[in-house]
Design an enzyme around this catalytic site. Structure first.
Site, PDB file in Angstrom:
ATOM      1  N   SER A 175       0.826  -1.200   0.000  1.00 51.47           N
ATOM      2  CA  SER A 175       0.000   0.000   0.000  1.00 51.47           C
ATOM      3  C   SER A 175       0.868   1.262   0.000  1.00 51.47           C
ATOM      4  CB  SER A 175      -0.964  -0.038   1.192  1.00 51.47           C
ATOM      5  OG  SER A 175      -1.896   1.010   1.125  1.00 51.47           O
ATOM      6  N   ASP A 386      -8.058  -5.631  -6.357  1.00 49.53           N
ATOM      7  CA  ASP A 386      -7.938  -4.344  -5.657  1.00 49.53           C
ATOM      8  C   ASP A 386      -8.172  -3.214  -6.649  1.00 49.53           C
ATOM      9  OD1 ASP A 386      -7.188  -2.165  -4.039  1.00 49.53           O
ATOM     10  OD2 ASP A 386      -5.076  -2.404  -4.573  1.00 49.53           O
ATOM     11  N   HIS A 445      -6.347  -5.595  -1.724  1.00 50.32           N
ATOM     12  CA  HIS A 445      -5.346  -4.539  -1.585  1.00 50.32           C
ATOM     13  C   HIS A 445      -4.134  -4.996  -0.779  1.00 50.32           C
ATOM     14  CE1 HIS A 445      -3.742  -0.531  -1.514  1.00 50.32           C
ATOM     15  NE2 HIS A 445      -3.804  -0.468  -0.202  1.00 50.32           N
TER      16      HIS A 445
END
Length: 468
Positions: A175, A386, A445
């Site tokens: 991320s 994601d 994600h």
């Protein structure tokens, strides 16, 4: 002899009084003695050593002497390293099904990366997890300051743990760590070239669904929406024409473009950003700014909703799991077991969204380009479900590196099943191992959270220099 004396003297000053470390043998919520070696502690960084960065270190369960050392940085910015430990790649998972409102309990994670590597889970930047500052000024941070602090952290940590100085070192995360990991890696690489003490045995880095270029990552969502069937062919063709490929900052006078973007927002507003097939949390607010990333993925389920016993399973969303970490980490017996300094953090948060933090780096593509030219390895992977940081944007910036394709796009397998697709790139000017890009089929994600078995296999193969 004189030079050697000064090197030793400087090293002694550099390492003294900077690291506090404790061995943790038991944890509230886990029955009996921990089946792995856990160390927690603080490392002082900053101009006046005013920032105390808290860490969790777990020795490899396979061979700590030979296995690589991974520094794990959770995203956010402001998400604790404990989030990576307890929800992604660490040896413990919360037993959500057994939770009854009391102190949460743990079960073993059969797909922990600590089976194959030594791992440091770091609370960074300052204000994240249990990390704190001793002075008011020290609470401010930024991308640049955070990378500098983490570089100082790993140097001081290695000085206090010299038995791991020869282990292959990898900087890892996912991320928003896509901004920080390549910056830290480049700082280490430059420090090694300048022969800064101690030399760090950096071999490369890994990143999952990484924020890399804030504009291009968000701009790539429109193509992703089309590829996975969230918008129609007609709408996709219309928005490409009307916006001319610019969806984040279009011409304010372009009414047709704004109309198309509004239609796209309406089609995707109720879709779970982090994993498009999972339910969207009922408490989550609609995205207020069209396609812009509001980081609402990091909004955890309110505790009053999570603790409600009525229809908890029926109303499940993944964020329900995260509330257990708040209950557990804010318990005084837990903080005592972890050797957290009393009174330094009043309200622990999995992801602190109130940091005094400046996102002062808009793109880290240049870091990747430099690191590839220097011969370092990289594993970039994307959970392909994601839509927060979709694989389409990652593929785009990798192409801008102008690397040579050494192994074309193909499936990779776990247990005889397709686990995703992968391709390998190399830097023509070097003989380095290059960059491996892989999708994780069905991953969200934070890919290891959704596909733990596949991600462990992926990491193990890559760290063993075996192409997926």
């Amino acid at each position: 002899m004189e030079n050697a004396f000064w090197v030793s003297f400087v090293a002694l000053i550099f390492s003294t009084g900077c690291v506090a470390q404790y061995i943790v043998e038991t944890l509230p919520g886990y029955p009996g003695k921990l089946p792995f070696k856990l160390e927690t502690g603080y490392v002082s960084v900053g101009e006046l050593e005013e920032v105390e960065l808290f860490y969790y270190f777990i020795e490899s369960e396979r061979n700590p002497v030979r296995d690589p050392l991974l520094l794990w940085l959770t995203g956010g910015p402001g998400c604790s390293g404990f989030s990576g430990l307890a929800f992604e790649v660490g040896p413990l998972l919360y037993d959500y099904r057994a939770f009854n409102g009391s102190l949460p309990t743990f079960v073993d994670n059969p797909y922990s990366w600590t089976q194959i590597a030594n791992m440091i889970f770091l609370d960074a930047p300052v204000g994240t997890g249990f990390s704190y500052s001793t002075i008011q000024k020290g609470w401010h941070s930024s991308d640049t300051l955070s990378a500098e602090a983490i570089y100082k952290f790993i140097r001081k940590w290695i000085l206090k743990h010299p038995n791991f100085s020869n282990n292959p070192l990898y900087i890892t995360g996912d991320s928003y760590s896509g901004v920080i990991v390549p910056m830290v890696s480049l700082e280490i690489a430059k420090g090694n070239r300048a022969k800064k003490y101690p030399m760090l045995n950096l071999q490369g880095y890994t990143l999952g669904n990484p924020v890399t270029d804030l504009h291009d990552d968000e701009n790539s969502r429109v193509e992703y929406f089309y590829r996975v069937g969230l918008i129609s062919t007609e709408l996709y063709q219309s928005v490409k024409s009307s916006c001319q490929g610019e969806y984040i900052s279009p011409d304010i006078h372009n009414a047709k473009c704004f109309d198309d973007i509004a239609q796209i927002a309406m089609c995707t507003i109720k879709v779970n950003d982090a994993q498009i097939l999972e339910p969207k949390c009922s408490f989550a607010s609609p995205k207020p700014h069209g396609l812009h990333w509001g980081r609402r993925f990091f909004d955890d389920l309110p505790i009053d909703i999570a603790l409600a016993t009525n229809k908890r399973e029926e109303n499940w969303c993944r964020n329900s799991h995260y509330v257990l970490s708040y209950i557990w980490a804010n318990d005084q017996t837990v903080q005592q077991a972890l050797h957290v300094r009393n009174g330094t953090i009043i309200d622990w948060k999995r992801c602190n969204k109130t940091l005094d933090y400046d996102s002062d780096v808009l793109s880290t593509v240049y870091c990747h380009r430099t690191l590839m030219a220097m011969g370092y390895r990289a594993l970039i992977y994307s959970g392909d479900h994601d839509m927060l940081i979709p694989y389409t944007g990652t593929v785009y910036w990798i192409k801008t590196l102008n690397l040579t394709v050494s192994d074309a796009w193909r499936p990779w397998f776990v247990g005889g099943q397709i686990a995703g697709f992968t391709t390998k790139f190399s830097e023509a000017a070097t003989i380095g191992d290059g960059l491996v890009f892989a999708t994780v089929k069905g991953g969200g994600h934070t890919a290891p959270e959704y596909k733990p078995k596949e991600c462990l296999e992926m990491a193990d193969r890559w760290l063993s220099y075996y192409f997926l």
